[in-house]
Design a protein around this motif. Structure first.
Motif, PDB file in Angstrom:
ATOM      1  N   PRO A 363       0.757  -1.254  -0.103  1.00 25.40           N
ATOM      2  CA  PRO A 363      -0.047  -0.015  -0.090  1.00 25.40           C
ATOM      3  C   PRO A 363       0.876   1.296  -0.042  1.00 25.40           C
ATOM      4  O   PRO A 363       2.022   1.226   0.431  1.00 25.40           O
ATOM      5  CB  PRO A 363      -0.600  -0.194   1.288  1.00 25.40           C
ATOM      6  N   THR A 364       0.205   2.215  -0.692  1.00 25.03           N
ATOM      7  CA  THR A 364       1.069   3.570  -0.568  1.00 25.03           C
ATOM      8  C   THR A 364       0.600   4.578   0.050  1.00 25.03           C
ATOM      9  O   THR A 364       0.788   5.798   0.052  1.00 25.03           O
ATOM     10  CB  THR A 364       1.490   4.089  -2.082  1.00 25.03           C
ATOM     11  N   TYR A 365      -0.686   4.552   0.864  1.00 24.77           N
ATOM     12  CA  TYR A 365      -1.235   5.591   1.681  1.00 24.77           C
ATOM     13  C   TYR A 365      -0.421   6.128   2.865  1.00 24.77           C
ATOM     14  O   TYR A 365       0.434   5.074   3.003  1.00 24.77           O
ATOM     15  CB  TYR A 365      -2.552   5.258   2.061  1.00 24.77           C
ATOM     16  N   GLU A 366      -0.609   6.866   3.163  1.00 25.80           N
ATOM     17  CA  GLU A 366       0.551   7.338   4.485  1.00 25.80           C
ATOM     18  C   GLU A 366      -0.351   8.084   5.509  1.00 25.80           C
ATOM     19  O   GLU A 366      -1.177   8.707   5.465  1.00 25.80           O
ATOM     20  CB  GLU A 366       1.375   8.519   3.710  1.00 25.80           C
ATOM     21  N   PHE A 367       0.365   7.710   6.623  1.00 25.66           N
ATOM     22  CA  PHE A 367      -0.417   8.248   8.008  1.00 25.66           C
ATOM     23  C   PHE A 367       0.663   9.261   8.536  1.00 25.66           C
ATOM     24  O   PHE A 367       1.674   9.159   8.637  1.00 25.66           O
ATOM     25  CB  PHE A 367      -0.236   7.038   9.072  1.00 25.66           C
ATOM     26  N   ALA A 368      -0.240  10.372   8.759  1.00 25.99           N
ATOM     27  CA  ALA A 368       0.699  11.766   9.558  1.00 25.99           C
ATOM     28  C   ALA A 368      -0.436  12.398  10.004  1.00 25.99           C
ATOM     29  O   ALA A 368      -1.616  12.467   9.540  1.00 25.99           O
ATOM     30  CB  ALA A 368       1.237  12.360   8.416  1.00 25.99           C
ATOM     31  N   HIS A 369      -0.231  13.228  11.097  1.00 27.87           N
ATOM     32  CA  HIS A 369      -0.832  14.338  11.776  1.00 27.87           C
ATOM     33  C   HIS A 369      -2.326  13.751  12.128  1.00 27.87           C
ATOM     34  O   HIS A 369      -3.430  14.254  11.875  1.00 27.87           O
ATOM     35  CB  HIS A 369      -1.119  15.289  10.900  1.00 27.87           C
ATOM     36  N   GLY A 370      -2.337  12.320  12.597  1.00 31.83           N
ATOM     37  CA  GLY A 370      -3.672  11.576  12.992  1.00 31.83           C
ATOM     38  C   GLY A 370      -4.516  11.150  11.908  1.00 31.83           C
ATOM     39  O   GLY A 370      -5.724  11.048  12.012  1.00 31.83           O
ATOM     40  N   GLY A 371      -4.119  11.101  10.473  1.00 32.60           N
ATOM     41  CA  GLY A 371      -4.993  10.934   9.355  1.00 32.60           C
ATOM     42  C   GLY A 371      -4.187  10.149   8.221  1.00 32.60           C
ATOM     43  O   GLY A 371      -2.747   9.923   8.381  1.00 32.60           O
ATOM     44  N   LEU A 372      -5.078   9.524   7.517  1.00 32.44           N
ATOM     45  CA  LEU A 372      -4.382   9.054   6.319  1.00 32.44           C
ATOM     46  C   LEU A 372      -4.875   9.810   5.048  1.00 32.44           C
ATOM     47  O   LEU A 372      -5.676  10.393   5.030  1.00 32.44           O
ATOM     48  CB  LEU A 372      -5.036   7.444   6.384  1.00 32.44           C
ATOM     49  N   ARG A 373      -3.751   9.652   4.098  1.00 31.51           N
ATOM     50  CA  ARG A 373      -4.003  10.159   2.827  1.00 31.51           C
ATOM     51  C   ARG A 373      -3.711   9.332   1.725  1.00 31.51           C
ATOM     52  O   ARG A 373      -2.383   8.858   1.935  1.00 31.51           O
ATOM     53  CB  ARG A 373      -3.127  11.565   2.648  1.00 31.51           C
ATOM     54  N   PRO A 374      -4.351   9.266   0.618  1.00 26.24           N
ATOM     55  CA  PRO A 374      -3.718   8.163  -0.326  1.00 26.24           C
ATOM     56  C   PRO A 374      -2.753   8.720  -1.132  1.00 26.24           C
ATOM     57  O   PRO A 374      -2.429  10.014  -1.067  1.00 26.24           O
ATOM     58  CB  PRO A 374      -5.045   8.021  -1.194  1.00 26.24           C
ATOM     59  N   SER A 375      -1.847   8.214  -1.674  1.00 24.46           N
ATOM     60  CA  SER A 375      -0.643   8.476  -2.653  1.00 24.46           C
ATOM     61  C   SER A 375      -1.444   9.331  -3.861  1.00 24.46           C
ATOM     62  O   SER A 375      -2.649   8.920  -4.143  1.00 24.46           O
ATOM     63  CB  SER A 375       0.138   7.688  -3.090  1.00 24.46           C
ATOM     64  N   GLU A 376      -0.597  10.071  -4.830  1.00 20.96           N
ATOM     65  CA  GLU A 376      -1.102  10.489  -5.722  1.00 20.96           C
ATOM     66  C   GLU A 376      -0.735   9.798  -7.221  1.00 20.96           C
ATOM     67  O   GLU A 376      -1.189   9.914  -8.227  1.00 20.96           O
ATOM     68  CB  GLU A 376      -0.535  12.058  -6.040  1.00 20.96           C
ATOM     69  N   GLU A 377      -0.470   8.259  -6.930  1.00 22.25           N
ATOM     70  CA  GLU A 377      -0.135   7.651  -8.036  1.00 22.25           C
ATOM     71  C   GLU A 377      -1.658   7.198  -8.660  1.00 22.25           C
ATOM     72  O   GLU A 377      -2.544   7.148  -7.702  1.00 22.25           O
ATOM     73  CB  GLU A 377       0.563   6.421  -7.861  1.00 22.25           C
ATOM     74  N   PRO A 378      -1.543   6.839  -9.921  1.00 23.89           N
ATOM     75  CA  PRO A 378      -3.181   6.452 -10.489  1.00 23.89           C
ATOM     76  C   PRO A 378      -3.592   5.218  -9.912  1.00 23.89           C
ATOM     77  O   PRO A 378      -2.848   4.140  -9.604  1.00 23.89           O
ATOM     78  CB  PRO A 378      -2.772   6.298 -11.807  1.00 23.89           C
ATOM     79  N   GLY A 379      -4.905   5.394  -9.648  1.00 24.00           N
ATOM     80  CA  GLY A 379      -5.554   4.313  -9.143  1.00 24.00           C
ATOM     81  C   GLY A 379      -5.751   4.035  -7.545  1.00 24.00           C
ATOM     82  O   GLY A 379      -5.682   5.244  -7.101  1.00 24.00           O
TER      83      GLY A 379
END
Length: 412
Positions: A363-379
């Motif tokens: 997986p490429t999502y990232e955890f920081a500042h109490g939250g998750l954000r997906p990566s910017e790669e397609p899909g």
């Protein structure tokens, strides 16, 4: 762009997962999560024997038509096995569509509504000191919302309480609670509702006293209470300002939530075992709950959960998608993409997967500042390793059975 093949992959890097890999005739690959903890092979068979033959040669871009074809065409609608299988197909097709578009999935769902998705972690302990240690670790890791679960005096084990202390996010021996144990028969746990109701308010009093008012605190009753017991618990926890109280009672009887709602202002979350918008029809319209818990993996995919949340938005009900480690990184990635786009996002459950699982799924999502954000790669941002997955064969595992102390089988 046509679907050329669809492979059902069952792998067990620490726990069992069901993954659908769809490949188009021009080589684009999409992944979907069909994991149903303790009943994985039922979904795998449903996909392999009944769904995959229907997919070959279909237009991979026709997501809505495919969803309706699998849902309405089977005649036998809904249910966790069917909806998990549909979810796997739907999510894989969204992954493909976003890759072809050259965009992360959330952009196809309307773009970002926030910078990242607030998540909550799982703190637990057999007693208060052990629980405090777990809460401290989560705070050090950056969590701003934490689910609180603890042992109950007189009970040997309680679902949701890890058998060993939680490790940090950077530690490969991290807390990865797995209630589905490798055994020929399910483990059996005992339960005492009165002891639980006496104990839980004192736990939250202690946590608030130790850690203050700023942390968002959550608690899961895991369907164990009658409506009047649930109302009593919600009222007793009001002084501790919970973010939510989850699954207070089995919700097949939706009238039960009306009774609970009338007796407490503690916010209510429900639905991790629900798998369609029909399960929520009255609960949302009558505003008997505050948060929808269904995960993409178990409720028909991105297409279906987006419909549920659009309906919920009409009544100021928010998302709180189920996301423990028995939802694979594929399912979690899809939830984070949808959560980032939803206007009525509330919170996302987040348990960090084991090192083995992360290596298989990439997986490429990232955890920081109490939250998750997906990566910017397609899909979806998943890099599944087929060869590594093959090194972890399925292992039979069952979720536990709950019994009252007199031996009666009880809800859990």
């Amino acid at each position: 762009m046509l679907i050329e093949r669809a492979d059902v992959i069952v792998t067990s890097p620490g726990r069992n997962f069901v993954t659908l890999k769809i490949t188009t005739d021009d080589g684009v690959v999409g992944y979907g999560d069909g994991t149903l903890n303790g009943r994985e092979l039922a979904v795998a068979s449903y996909l392999t024997d009944h769904v995959v033959p229907l997919l070959i040669g279909r237009d991979a871009h026709a997501i809505e038509d495919t969803w309706q074809y699998l849902y309405r065409g089977a005649y036998w609608r809904r249910g966790p096995v069917t909806m998990a299988a549909i979810a796997a197909v739907d999510t894989a097709l969204w992954d493909i569509k976003a890759k072809v578009a050259g965009l992360p999935l959330y952009q196809l769902l309307g773009g970002a509504s926030r910078e990242r998705c607030l998540v909550y972690g799982h703190a637990s302990g057999k007693d208060i000191p052990e629980l405090f240690d777990s809460v401290r670790r989560h705070l050090e890791e950056g969590f701003r919302a934490i689910r609180i679960q603890t042992g109950v005096p007189g009970l040997d084990s309680v679902y949701g309480v890890a058998s060993s202390a939680a490790a940090s996010i950077g530690d490969d021996t991290r807390y990865d609670y797995e209630p589905a144990r490798r055994s020929a028969l399910p483990a059996e746990e005992s339960w005492d509702t009165r002891a639980y109701l006496r104990h839980v308010p004192s736990v939250f009093e202690a946590v608030r006293g130790e850690f203050g008012e700023d942390i968002a605190l959550l608690h899961d009753a895991h369907h164990r209470l009658t409506p009047i017991q649930a109302a009593k618990l919600g009222k007793s926890l009001e002084p501790y300002d919970l973010f939510w109280l989850e699954d207070v009672t089995p919700a097949e009887n939706q009238e039960a939530l009306r009774w609970v709602r009338h007796h407490t202002t503690t916010p209510l979350a429900i639905g991790e075992v629900f798998n369609s918008v029909w399960d929520y029809q009255h609960l949302i319209r009558e505003q008997l709950i505050d948060y929808v818990r269904s995960p993409i993996t178990h409720a028909g995919g991105v297409t279906s959960v987006r419909r549920i949340m659009d309906y919920a938005a009409m009544y100021q009900v928010k998302s709180g998608m189920h996301g423990p480690t028995d939802v694979s990184p594929v399912g979690l990635a899809a939830a984070v993409h949808l959560g980032l786009a939803l206007h009525n996002f509330g919170i996302q459950e987040y348990m960090v997967h084991s090192k083995q699982t992360r290596e298989v799924f990439g997986p490429t999502y990232e955890f920081a500042h109490g939250g998750l954000r997906p990566s910017e790669e397609p899909g979806l941002g998943i890099h599944f390793d087929d060869d590594l997955a093959a090194k972890y064969p399925y292992e039979q595992a069952y979720l536990p059975v709950n019994r009252l102390q007199d031996g009666t089988v009880h809800d859990w």
